[in-house]
Design a protein around this motif. Structure first.
Motif, PDB file in Angstrom:
ATOM      1  N   ASP A 168       2.572  12.552  -3.201  1.00  0.00           N
ATOM      2  CA  ASP A 168       1.266  11.197  -2.910  1.00  0.00           C
ATOM      3  C   ASP A 168       0.373  11.808  -4.060  1.00  0.00           C
ATOM      4  N   SER A 171       0.646  -1.260  -0.104  1.00  0.00           N
ATOM      5  CA  SER A 171      -0.331   0.453   0.447  1.00  0.00           C
ATOM      6  C   SER A 171       0.973   1.170  -0.054  1.00  0.00           C
ATOM      7  N   THR A 172       0.638   2.866  -0.387  1.00  0.00           N
ATOM      8  CA  THR A 172       1.135   3.667  -0.036  1.00  0.00           C
ATOM      9  C   THR A 172       1.537   4.038   1.551  1.00  0.00           C
ATOM     10  N   SER A 173       0.539   3.439   2.319  1.00  0.00           N
ATOM     11  CA  SER A 173       0.559   3.051   3.463  1.00  0.00           C
ATOM     12  C   SER A 173       2.055   3.333   4.126  1.00  0.00           C
ATOM     13  N   ASN A 207      -5.655  15.673   0.659  1.00  0.00           N
ATOM     14  CA  ASN A 207      -7.352  15.542   0.766  1.00  0.00           C
ATOM     15  C   ASN A 207      -6.619  15.365   1.867  1.00  0.00           C
ATOM     16  N   TYR A 222       5.045   4.618   2.580  1.00  0.00           N
ATOM     17  CA  TYR A 222       5.495   5.819   3.948  1.00  0.00           C
ATOM     18  C   TYR A 222       6.500   5.413   4.907  1.00  0.00           C
ATOM     19  N   VAL A 259      -2.083  10.114  -5.144  1.00  0.00           N
ATOM     20  CA  VAL A 259      -3.157   8.557  -4.855  1.00  0.00           C
ATOM     21  C   VAL A 259      -4.030   9.332  -5.563  1.00  0.00           C
ATOM     22  N   PHE A 260      -4.264  10.506  -5.600  1.00  0.00           N
ATOM     23  CA  PHE A 260      -5.643  10.905  -6.079  1.00  0.00           C
ATOM     24  C   PHE A 260      -5.290  11.444  -7.624  1.00  0.00           C
ATOM     25  N   TYR A 318      -3.764  14.608   4.743  1.00  0.00           N
ATOM     26  CA  TYR A 318      -4.392  12.847   5.170  1.00  0.00           C
ATOM     27  C   TYR A 318      -3.800  12.947   7.042  1.00  0.00           C
ATOM     28  N   SER A 366      -5.215   1.154  -4.896  1.00  0.00           N
ATOM     29  CA  SER A 366      -6.585   1.528  -3.338  1.00  0.00           C
ATOM     30  C   SER A 366      -7.368   2.856  -4.457  1.00  0.00           C
TER      31      SER A 366
END
Ligand SMILES: Cc1ncc(COP(=O)(O)O)c(C=O)c1O
Length: 395
Positions: free
Chosen positions: A202, A98-100, A174, A103, A204-205, A124, A235
């Protein structure tokens, strides 16, 4: 028993969390405007054929690969070319669950215990926890709102310290939905390069663009000016958080990139966390993601348009500028604090929202609503917020 002080936060449930749990159990939440899981609101789940790719027989063989399987990295590169017109090489791409997780792995790569990572506020809310778990410390710089969000470069200058090892940007951010501008990136890349600080962006969006944003950066995956890690994942890009595949694309000056690669391999080799089935399925899941992204964009755009239409100036609620992502920020009249807003909306209107303080806004008076909720429920929720604001302003 001794436990690590790296685990932040209370170990007991907060009063607000238990109030929400009780309301859920009673079926007393009509409009949940905190939903961030697309699969929970019927998005991206219409085509079960996407799952077939997970049963590729090649997954029966174990091929440990610290960087991730070549075929999956190639699929990520095709995604960059298709979605962002950016030529990224599989050599740049690193995979994890995951990106989490990425990180955390990148904080391990760049930080000694007590070193600092600069993170934006509002943003976030997981950065503190992720940094702390790896022994690093998250420190803040500000985003400023003046009709649009922008990086407060003075606050970045002030936040840099001799212990700063990485700077995080989120674009679209976010929950503000703000996108990084070319001039901002040039400034940050130069500041990071001068100080030997890694830039983590980041994205992701990145495929969820709502309002036009002039001079916005499409992707930093080819950023050459400083050591730069660009993060993304299934995700959001395939609207499938449960599949667990994230990526980081590494770019920057050649000698720094070579050094970072050699060291990062030690980190990723210790975990080998991306599973074989999801890596073999990555190409197909990303292709399937196109339909999911289109569904999400259509819903988010419709909900954002409704939010704007439902909040006339008379009600005192403003929908802040929102260039991308899955949420919108509402500025609400300061006649009550955010906790009172939350409680009244939940108990009297049966509407659940998030407070601005959850994302570390610098002052009170903001509510965050998810744009993923089904249109009819979103409309009910927004109408209740606008009506309550109007009523409280009149009192
Ligand atoms: C900005 C941002 N980055 C990363 C993540 C986490 O993504 P992943 O599921 O890949 O860990 C989220 C989740 O909402 C997010 O909002």
């Amino acid at each position: 028993m001794q436990f690590s002080s790296r685990i932040l936060g209370s170990t007991s449930v907060t009063p607000w969390a238990s109030a929400v749990e009780r309301a859920r159990a009673r079926g007393a939440i009509r409009c949940d405007l905190t939903v961030t899981n697309p699969t929970a609101v019927g998005l991206g789940v219409s085509d079960p054929s996407a799952l077939a790719a997970l049963s590729d027989p090649r997954s029966l063989a174990y091929e440990p690969s610290p960087q991730g399987l070549f075929e999956a990295r190639e699929a990520v590169c095709e995604h960059y070319l298709r979605e962002h017109n950016a030529t990224v090489s599989p050599k740049q791409v690193w995979l994890a669950a995951s990106t989490s997780e990425l990180y955390a792995q990148l904080f391990m790569l760049h930080c000694d215990p007590g070193d600092e990572v600069l993170v934006p506020r509002p943003s976030y809310p997981l950065f503190d926890a992720l940094a702390s778990l790896t022994g690093a410390r998250a420190t803040r710089f500000s985003l400023r709102y003046d009709g649009a969000w922008m990086l407060d470069t003075d606050s970045i200058e002030r936040a840099f310290s001799p212990r700063t090892r990485a700077l995080v940007l989120v674009s679209p951010n976010n929950p503000t939905g703000s996108r990084l501008r070319e001039a901002e990136l040039a400034w940050v890349a130069d500041a990071c390069a001068r100080r030997g600080v890694a830039l983590l962006v980041d994205e992701v969006f990145a495929e969820f663009l709502l309002d036009p944003a002039e001079d916005a950066v499409a992707t930093t995956a080819r950023e050459p000016r400083c050591l730069c890690w660009t993060l993304g994942g299934l995700s959001k890009s395939a609207a499938l958080p449960q599949m667990k595949l994230g990526w980081a694309a590494l770019s920057g000056p050649e000698s720094l990139v070579r050094e970072a690669e050699a060291r990062f391999e030690h980190v990723t080799d210790a975990f080998l966390s991306a599973s074989a089935p999801v890596q073999h399925a990555a190409r197909s899941l990303l292709a399937h993601g196109a339909a999911a992204r289109a569904e999400i964009l259509a819903r988010a755009r419709a909900n954002l348009a409704f939010a704007r239409a439902a909040t006339p100036t008379s009600c005192g609620v403003t929908v802040l500028g929102c260039e991308g992502g899955w949420s919108a920020v509402l500025r609400v009249p300061n006649v009550r604090d955010e906790d009172e807003w939350l409680r009244a909306l939940l108990e009297e209107d049966r509407v659940l929202v998030q407070p601005g303080y959850f994302y570390d806004f610098e002052r009170e008076g903001f509510l965050v609503v998810s744009l993923l909720q089904r249109e009819e429920l979103f409309r009910e929720g927004l109408s209740a917020i606008a009506a309550r604001a109007e009523r409280w302003l009149r009192e």
